[in-house]
Enzyme design. Structure first.
Site, PDB file in Angstrom:
ATOM      1  N   TYR A  16       0.837  -1.204   0.000  1.00 55.15           N
ATOM      2  CA  TYR A  16       0.000   0.000   0.000  1.00 55.15           C
ATOM      3  C   TYR A  16       0.875   1.257   0.000  1.00 55.15           C
ATOM      4  O   TYR A  16       0.610   2.221  -0.735  1.00 55.15           O
ATOM      5  CB  TYR A  16      -0.921  -0.021   1.222  1.00 55.15           C
ATOM      6  CG  TYR A  16      -1.868   1.136   1.320  1.00 55.15           C
ATOM      7  CD1 TYR A  16      -3.048   1.160   0.580  1.00 55.15           C
ATOM      8  CD2 TYR A  16      -1.607   2.214   2.164  1.00 55.15           C
ATOM      9  CE1 TYR A  16      -3.930   2.222   0.676  1.00 55.15           C
ATOM     10  CE2 TYR A  16      -2.475   3.274   2.270  1.00 55.15           C
ATOM     11  CZ  TYR A  16      -3.639   3.283   1.527  1.00 55.15           C
ATOM     12  OH  TYR A  16      -4.509   4.337   1.623  1.00 55.15           O
ATOM     13  N   LYS A  61       1.030   4.272  -2.894  1.00 52.23           N
ATOM     14  CA  LYS A  61       0.730   5.678  -2.609  1.00 52.23           C
ATOM     15  C   LYS A  61       1.952   6.566  -2.805  1.00 52.23           C
ATOM     16  O   LYS A  61       1.824   7.744  -3.151  1.00 52.23           O
ATOM     17  CB  LYS A  61       0.178   5.818  -1.189  1.00 52.23           C
ATOM     18  CG  LYS A  61      -1.187   5.165  -1.005  1.00 52.23           C
ATOM     19  CD  LYS A  61      -2.232   5.702  -1.981  1.00 52.23           C
ATOM     20  CE  LYS A  61      -3.631   5.170  -1.702  1.00 52.23           C
ATOM     21  NZ  LYS A  61      -4.650   5.708  -2.642  1.00 52.23           N
ATOM     22  N   THR A  83     -13.490   3.333   8.259  1.00 54.24           N
ATOM     23  CA  THR A  83     -14.099   2.765   7.056  1.00 54.24           C
ATOM     24  C   THR A  83     -13.759   1.283   6.997  1.00 54.24           C
ATOM     25  O   THR A  83     -12.972   0.772   7.793  1.00 54.24           O
ATOM     26  CB  THR A  83     -13.578   3.450   5.779  1.00 54.24           C
ATOM     27  OG1 THR A  83     -12.177   3.182   5.650  1.00 54.24           O
ATOM     28  CG2 THR A  83     -13.825   4.950   5.805  1.00 54.24           C
TER      29      THR A  83
END
Length: 302
Positions: A220, A224, A259
């Site tokens: 990840y 990014k 989330t």
């Protein structure tokens, strides 16, 4: 965060509102979480907003939920898979046929398969393909469709502090590579793609742990990092455009948000997390910046 919450309650004045319902904002991956909240806030501000999702039922349900919350919101849905080039092409054709142009592109679609202290790279190829290549391919497809305007069009990339090239923690061990990715004079798309490809190749041959990559959520973070670097590169390329054809492109970190991506373990609500992305989408042209990285409406170093 209290200050940001307060700022969000202050309505934009007529002088600040360069947009109307004729202006179109596209938010990728917006059937839930931060994307859905960015779409909601932009629609509340009076733009026409296009929600996208891979799953049609989920996308239609999201649109219905927004329309049920508040009457008069101009929200539409179209299926989109940012990892599928044919899906991106079809979406672009639909935008052109339905609206002619778009004014704002928010690249929110993204995935992360690690939680807590996990650091598996089992799905590294999917993570990089979605978060970096999907974002880049959407941008390239949408730029020709962005409306020429004295106010400028906007591209906002949802990114992460984990992808900072020169962060104090979780950064690349290779100092020379860090310097190259930080230097706009030598930064190229080939350098970014090559860095990502090297990581994926090391994942395939099992040597990634000794490759000097970020230690937290490695796949990840790399995805990014690539998004942040591409944001800076693209801003430099787009800065050559004449007045009336400007496109402002920035990235931002929404924070650790409650989330599904964090297992709802975050410390920030989607409402607060979406704020910086909405602000970057709507800021006046004379106040607009480009090629920057933000968190909580503040610029921070890449």
């Amino acid at each position: 965060m209290q200050e940001i919450s307060l700022l969000r309650t202050i309505p934009y004045s007529d002088h600040q509102r360069w947009w109307s319902s004729e202006n179109v904002a596209v938010v990728t991956g917006s059937n839930r979480g931060i994307g859905l909240e960015i779409a909601r806030q932009l629609a509340v501000h009076g733009l026409t907003v296009v929600l996208t999702a891979r799953n049609v039922d989920a996308g239609l349900a999201a649109v219905k939920s927004l329309r049920d919350q508040e009457e008069g919101l101009k929200v539409e849905f179209h299926q989109l898979d940012v990892t599928d080039s044919s899906s991106i092409r079809e979406f672009g054709c639909w935008i052109k046929q339905t609206f002619g142009r778009l004014d704002i592109l928010v690249n929110n679609a993204g995935v992360n398969y690690n939680l807590g202290s996990d650091n598996s790279v089992e799905f590294a190829k999917t993570v990089v393909s979605t978060n970096y290549h999907g974002t880049k391919n959407m941008i390239k497809a949408m730029i020709p469709l962005m409306r020429e305007s004295p106010h400028g069009a906007r591209i906002v990339n949802v990114s992460s502090r984990l992808g900072r090239v020169n962060g104090r923690r979780n950064r690349l061990a290779n100092i020379e590579l860090r310097d190259q990715l930080s230097n706009p004079d030598v930064l190229t798309e080939e350098l970014i793609d090559g860095t990502v490809s090297k990581f994926i190749n090391q994942v395939k041959d099992g040597t990634w742990e000794s490759g000097g990559w970020p230690q937290t959520f490695t796949d990840y973070s790399i995805s990014k990092l690539a998004v942040n670097a591409y944001t800076r590169l693209l801003a430099k390329e787009l800065s050559r455009r004449q007045e009336g054809e400007k496109i402002y492109v920035n990235s931002f970190c929404p924070g650790w948000v409650k989330t599904s991506m964090t297992g709802y373990a975050g410390n920030m609500s989607p409402q607060d997390a979406a704020d910086t992305g909405v602000w970057l989408s709507l800021v006046l042209a004379e106040q607009a910046v480009t090629g920057k990285f933000f968190a909580e409406r503040r610029e921070i170093n890449f």
